[in-house]
Each structure stands twice: as C-alpha cells, then as structure tokens.
Design a protein around this motif. Structure first.
Motif, PDB file in Angstrom:
ATOM      1  N   VAL A 108      11.440  -3.615  -0.050  1.00  0.00           N
ATOM      2  CA  VAL A 108      11.729  -2.294  -0.601  1.00  0.00           C
ATOM      3  C   VAL A 108      12.540  -1.499   0.407  1.00  0.00           C
ATOM      4  O   VAL A 108      12.149  -1.344   1.561  1.00  0.00           O
ATOM      5  CB  VAL A 108      10.423  -1.538  -0.932  1.00  0.00           C
ATOM      6  CG1 VAL A 108      10.726  -0.115  -1.380  1.00  0.00           C
ATOM      7  CG2 VAL A 108       9.641  -2.285  -1.998  1.00  0.00           C
ATOM      8  N   GLY A 109      13.717  -1.009  -0.015  1.00  0.00           N
ATOM      9  CA  GLY A 109      14.561  -0.205   0.854  1.00  0.00           C
ATOM     10  C   GLY A 109      15.419  -0.987   1.820  1.00  0.00           C
ATOM     11  O   GLY A 109      16.191  -0.397   2.586  1.00  0.00           O
ATOM     12  N   LEU A 110      15.342  -2.310   1.791  1.00  0.00           N
ATOM     13  CA  LEU A 110      16.132  -3.130   2.718  1.00  0.00           C
ATOM     14  C   LEU A 110      17.602  -3.120   2.316  1.00  0.00           C
ATOM     15  O   LEU A 110      17.934  -3.264   1.142  1.00  0.00           O
ATOM     16  CB  LEU A 110      15.597  -4.559   2.728  1.00  0.00           C
ATOM     17  CG  LEU A 110      16.262  -5.552   3.680  1.00  0.00           C
ATOM     18  CD1 LEU A 110      15.230  -6.596   4.143  1.00  0.00           C
ATOM     19  CD2 LEU A 110      17.445  -6.283   3.023  1.00  0.00           C
ATOM     20  N   LYS A 164      16.083  -1.667   7.452  1.00  0.00           N
ATOM     21  CA  LYS A 164      14.952  -1.563   6.524  1.00  0.00           C
ATOM     22  C   LYS A 164      13.948  -0.554   7.045  1.00  0.00           C
ATOM     23  O   LYS A 164      13.875  -0.285   8.246  1.00  0.00           O
ATOM     24  CB  LYS A 164      14.287  -2.921   6.324  1.00  0.00           C
ATOM     25  CG  LYS A 164      13.794  -3.607   7.593  1.00  0.00           C
ATOM     26  CD  LYS A 164      13.315  -5.012   7.262  1.00  0.00           C
ATOM     27  CE  LYS A 164      12.867  -5.752   8.512  1.00  0.00           C
ATOM     28  NZ  LYS A 164      12.431  -7.145   8.220  1.00  0.00           N
ATOM     29  N   PRO A 165      13.143   0.020   6.146  1.00  0.00           N
ATOM     30  CA  PRO A 165      12.167   1.033   6.563  1.00  0.00           C
ATOM     31  C   PRO A 165      11.124   0.451   7.508  1.00  0.00           C
ATOM     32  O   PRO A 165      10.709  -0.707   7.368  1.00  0.00           O
ATOM     33  CB  PRO A 165      11.516   1.472   5.248  1.00  0.00           C
ATOM     34  CG  PRO A 165      12.468   1.062   4.183  1.00  0.00           C
ATOM     35  CD  PRO A 165      13.153  -0.175   4.686  1.00  0.00           C
ATOM     36  N   LYS A 166      10.715   1.254   8.476  1.00  0.00           N
ATOM     37  CA  LYS A 166       9.675   0.824   9.406  1.00  0.00           C
ATOM     38  C   LYS A 166       8.352   0.637   8.678  1.00  0.00           C
ATOM     39  O   LYS A 166       7.547  -0.215   9.037  1.00  0.00           O
ATOM     40  CB  LYS A 166       9.530   1.866  10.517  1.00  0.00           C
ATOM     41  CG  LYS A 166       8.707   1.409  11.702  1.00  0.00           C
ATOM     42  CD  LYS A 166       8.785   2.461  12.806  1.00  0.00           C
ATOM     43  CE  LYS A 166       7.944   2.082  13.994  1.00  0.00           C
ATOM     44  NZ  LYS A 166       7.998   3.121  15.045  1.00  0.00           N
ATOM     45  N   LEU A 167       8.110   1.446   7.676  1.00  0.00           N
ATOM     46  CA  LEU A 167       6.965   1.260   6.789  1.00  0.00           C
ATOM     47  C   LEU A 167       7.503   0.693   5.483  1.00  0.00           C
ATOM     48  O   LEU A 167       8.030   1.426   4.651  1.00  0.00           O
ATOM     49  CB  LEU A 167       6.239   2.588   6.540  1.00  0.00           C
ATOM     50  CG  LEU A 167       5.406   3.131   7.696  1.00  0.00           C
ATOM     51  CD1 LEU A 167       4.843   4.501   7.345  1.00  0.00           C
ATOM     52  CD2 LEU A 167       4.265   2.170   8.056  1.00  0.00           C
ATOM     53  N   GLY A 168       7.418  -0.605   5.334  1.00  0.00           N
ATOM     54  CA  GLY A 168       7.993  -1.222   4.144  1.00  0.00           C
ATOM     55  C   GLY A 168       7.342  -2.553   3.848  1.00  0.00           C
ATOM     56  O   GLY A 168       6.635  -3.127   4.668  1.00  0.00           O
ATOM     57  N   ALA A 169       7.594  -3.055   2.639  1.00  0.00           N
ATOM     58  CA  ALA A 169       7.077  -4.352   2.203  1.00  0.00           C
ATOM     59  C   ALA A 169       7.868  -4.804   1.001  1.00  0.00           C
ATOM     60  O   ALA A 169       8.512  -4.005   0.322  1.00  0.00           O
ATOM     61  CB  ALA A 169       5.589  -4.254   1.860  1.00  0.00           C
ATOM     62  N   ALA A 174      -4.379   7.110  -0.588  1.00  0.00           N
ATOM     63  CA  ALA A 174      -5.658   6.530  -1.000  1.00  0.00           C
ATOM     64  C   ALA A 174      -6.064   5.396  -0.060  1.00  0.00           C
ATOM     65  O   ALA A 174      -7.253   5.246   0.282  1.00  0.00           O
ATOM     66  CB  ALA A 174      -5.575   6.022  -2.435  1.00  0.00           C
ATOM     67  N   TYR A 175      -5.098   4.602   0.368  1.00  0.00           N
ATOM     68  CA  TYR A 175      -5.410   3.517   1.304  1.00  0.00           C
ATOM     69  C   TYR A 175      -5.857   4.080   2.647  1.00  0.00           C
ATOM     70  O   TYR A 175      -6.822   3.581   3.256  1.00  0.00           O
ATOM     71  CB  TYR A 175      -4.199   2.603   1.494  1.00  0.00           C
ATOM     72  CG  TYR A 175      -4.436   1.524   2.526  1.00  0.00           C
ATOM     73  CD1 TYR A 175      -5.310   0.462   2.249  1.00  0.00           C
ATOM     74  CD2 TYR A 175      -3.826   1.567   3.765  1.00  0.00           C
ATOM     75  CE1 TYR A 175      -5.555  -0.526   3.193  1.00  0.00           C
ATOM     76  CE2 TYR A 175      -4.066   0.584   4.717  1.00  0.00           C
ATOM     77  CZ  TYR A 175      -4.931  -0.455   4.424  1.00  0.00           C
ATOM     78  OH  TYR A 175      -5.183  -1.432   5.364  1.00  0.00           O
ATOM     79  N   ASP A 176      -5.184   5.120   3.122  1.00  0.00           N
ATOM     80  CA  ASP A 176      -5.590   5.750   4.372  1.00  0.00           C
ATOM     81  C   ASP A 176      -7.008   6.296   4.275  1.00  0.00           C
ATOM     82  O   ASP A 176      -7.804   6.190   5.217  1.00  0.00           O
ATOM     83  CB  ASP A 176      -4.617   6.880   4.738  1.00  0.00           C
ATOM     84  CG  ASP A 176      -3.240   6.372   5.132  1.00  0.00           C
ATOM     85  OD1 ASP A 176      -3.121   5.169   5.437  1.00  0.00           O
ATOM     86  OD2 ASP A 176      -2.282   7.173   5.117  1.00  0.00           O
ATOM     87  N   ALA A 177      -7.355   6.868   3.120  1.00  0.00           N
ATOM     88  CA  ALA A 177      -8.705   7.384   2.914  1.00  0.00           C
ATOM     89  C   ALA A 177      -9.720   6.238   2.894  1.00  0.00           C
ATOM     90  O   ALA A 177     -10.831   6.365   3.442  1.00  0.00           O
ATOM     91  CB  ALA A 177      -8.769   8.173   1.613  1.00  0.00           C
ATOM     92  N   VAL A 179       0.823  -1.212   0.000  1.00  0.00           N
ATOM     93  CA  VAL A 179       0.000   0.000   0.000  1.00  0.00           C
ATOM     94  C   VAL A 179       0.855   1.259   0.000  1.00  0.00           C
ATOM     95  O   VAL A 179       0.336   2.363  -0.177  1.00  0.00           O
ATOM     96  CB  VAL A 179      -0.973   0.025   1.201  1.00  0.00           C
ATOM     97  CG1 VAL A 179      -1.967  -1.120   1.087  1.00  0.00           C
ATOM     98  CG2 VAL A 179      -0.221  -0.028   2.518  1.00  0.00           C
ATOM     99  N   LEU A 180       2.179   1.112   0.165  1.00  0.00           N
ATOM    100  CA  LEU A 180       3.065   2.272   0.081  1.00  0.00           C
ATOM    101  C   LEU A 180       2.928   2.978  -1.269  1.00  0.00           C
ATOM    102  O   LEU A 180       3.161   4.180  -1.382  1.00  0.00           O
ATOM    103  CB  LEU A 180       4.528   1.844   0.274  1.00  0.00           C
ATOM    104  CG  LEU A 180       4.898   1.303   1.647  1.00  0.00           C
ATOM    105  CD1 LEU A 180       6.334   0.790   1.625  1.00  0.00           C
ATOM    106  CD2 LEU A 180       4.733   2.362   2.702  1.00  0.00           C
TER     107      LEU A 180
END
Length: 271
Positions: free
Chosen positions: A130-132, A122-127, A59-62, A53-54
């Motif tokens: 990505v970014g690892l 790695k990012p705390k908000l990640g999946a 849009a996901y938050d909405a 959802v990153l």
C-alpha cells in the motif's frame, strides 16, 4: 475473514488451521475489533490473517495497550521488533550492516544508497505494498514529498526471485519461492541450503521473539546472495496451499505444540 489480499485468500488458510487446531483447543474466531472485549475469557489470543492493521490502527493500538496492561498472552508475543513495530527495523538493520536491501529514510540520504536508475519509495508504516511507488532517480524527492509522511527509500534491486523462510518458534519449517518475479504469490517449495538457513536464522535470532510464527522474506540477487525484504512477525501469511499434505501436517504439528507451550506458560525448548 473477509479481507481481500492481492493474490491470496487469507480466510482459506485460517479456516484450514482452525479446523485442525480444534482437535487440541477450544477456539473462538473473531474480528480484530472484537478481540479486546473477548480476550479475558481465554488463555491466549492468536493474531492471524487480519489484513494490515493500518485499516484499524487506533483499535489495534488499544488492543495492544489492553493486552500489555492485563498480561494477556498474545501469540505472536507483542515484543516483536520487525513488522509488528513498523518498518524502522529496515533502517536500523541497513545501518548496522545486515544483509538487507539498502534502506534510508529521506531523500537527503540518497547518497548512502547504491546508485540506481529507479528507486522504491514506500510508507514507513505500510503493508501489502500500500502506497509503494517505483520512481526514476530524479523523482525521488518529489515522491517523498507526495507521500506526505515518513518513508523508506531503497534502490530497485534486480533480483532472480523472492524466497520466504517460515519458522515456528526458533525452528525452521519450510521455504517457498516465486519463480516469476512478477507473480509474487505463485509459490513453489524451495530446498533451502545451509547458507540460506544461516541467512534466515540471523534475523530470527535478532528478533528474539521466543514463541510464534515468523516469515523471513528475501530476494535472490544475480550473484546468488540473499537480501532481506521484510521480517513478518505479526500475522504472516503462510501459503500453506503451496505445500504437499505431509509438509502441511508437519507445520500444523509444530504450530500446535508451540501454541500449547505458550498457552500453558511453559518456557521455549532450546532448538
């Protein structure tokens, strides 16, 4: 449906699932960006393989805010405390002594982790990794700075293989493992032991989701134990292609029954 995941074709799984669910439900498939506009006309919204959802966080938050405000039934329920809410749970569970890969949130806390030659940042908000980054011990602080945001730091664990346990509601369905650590998504069926299931259920019980599909990902350490890698409670990929036909059918049956109870507002049956 067009999202490209490394080593997986998300769309194949959902084409199969929807082809089976149509025997019980009237379905409409849509892009995550369209869910908010359509959900008033349906009994429930099922979030499946939509990619991280990153890619559409606002849009996901909405969508979440709209669903909570209108009381829309979202499967998995939006009360999940694991990946659905970010990676804070790994810090919390680590601090609470759960069997997770030891995790801290800053370079200043590195002393709280087991000593290692390499660390994962790695990012705390990640999946989807990505970014690892995997860096030598002496470069952790620089990697955290380069990440430019909140991160998780973990020792690079020497493990035998990764293994995943799949649950529908509170009921265990199947387990898969990756014999080759370098090929995470080349999976084979795993005969889960009683100790394996006790480990996995500890996290299912902690999350207390009630309804939904959850995947407990763990790594098998050299001493035979398990450490949690992540608890996927938003839209877990199921790797159904790795199962025999009988096992796939059993999963579809369990999923259909769970979704029926959920859409009708029935209470979860005790496991």
């Amino acid at each position: 449906m067009a999202y490209r995941a490394r080593g997986r074709r998300y769309c194949d799984e959902d084409i199969f699932l929807t082809s089976r669910l149509r025997a019980r439900f009237d379905l409409a498939l849509c892009h995550p960006l369209d869910a908010g506009a359509l959900m008033e006309g349906f009994d429930a919204v099922v979030v499946r393989n939509s990619g991280p959802v990153l890619g559409y966080q606002s849009a996901y938050d909405a969508f979440r805010a709209q669903a909570l405000a209108t009381g829309a039934r979202v499967y998995n329920p939006l009360t999940g405390k694991a990946d659905m809410a970010g990676k804070q749970y790994l810090l919390d569970l680590s601090a609470a002594g759960f069997p997770v890969i030891p995790t801290v949130g800053s370079a200043e806390e590195l002393h709280r982790l087991p000593s290692a030659e390499r660390y994962v940042v790695k990012p705390k908000l990640g999946a989807d990794s990505v970014g690892l980054r995997i860096v030598p011990a002496g470069q952790v602080a620089a990697a955290v700075t380069a990440a430019g945001g909140e991160v998780l730091i973990q020792p690079c664990v020497d493990f035998v293989h990764e293994v995943s346990f799949y649950f529908v509601d509170d009921d265990f369905q199947y387990a898969l493992y990756a014999p080759d650590p370098e090929r995470r998504w080349e999976l084979r069926p795993h005969a889960a032991t009683a100790a394996d299931l006790e480990f996995a259920r500890r996290f299912i019980d902690w999350n207390d989701l009630g309804h939904g599909i959850q995947r407990v990902d763990a790594c098998r350490t050299r001493d035979g134990g398990l450490l949690l890698v992540e608890l996927e409670d938003l839209n877990p990929y199921l790797s159904l292609e790795a199962l025999a036909e009988e096992a796939r059918d059993a999963f579809v049956t369990a999923f259909t029954a769970s979704l029926s109870r959920f859409a009708q507002g029935a209470a979860l049956n005790p496991a």
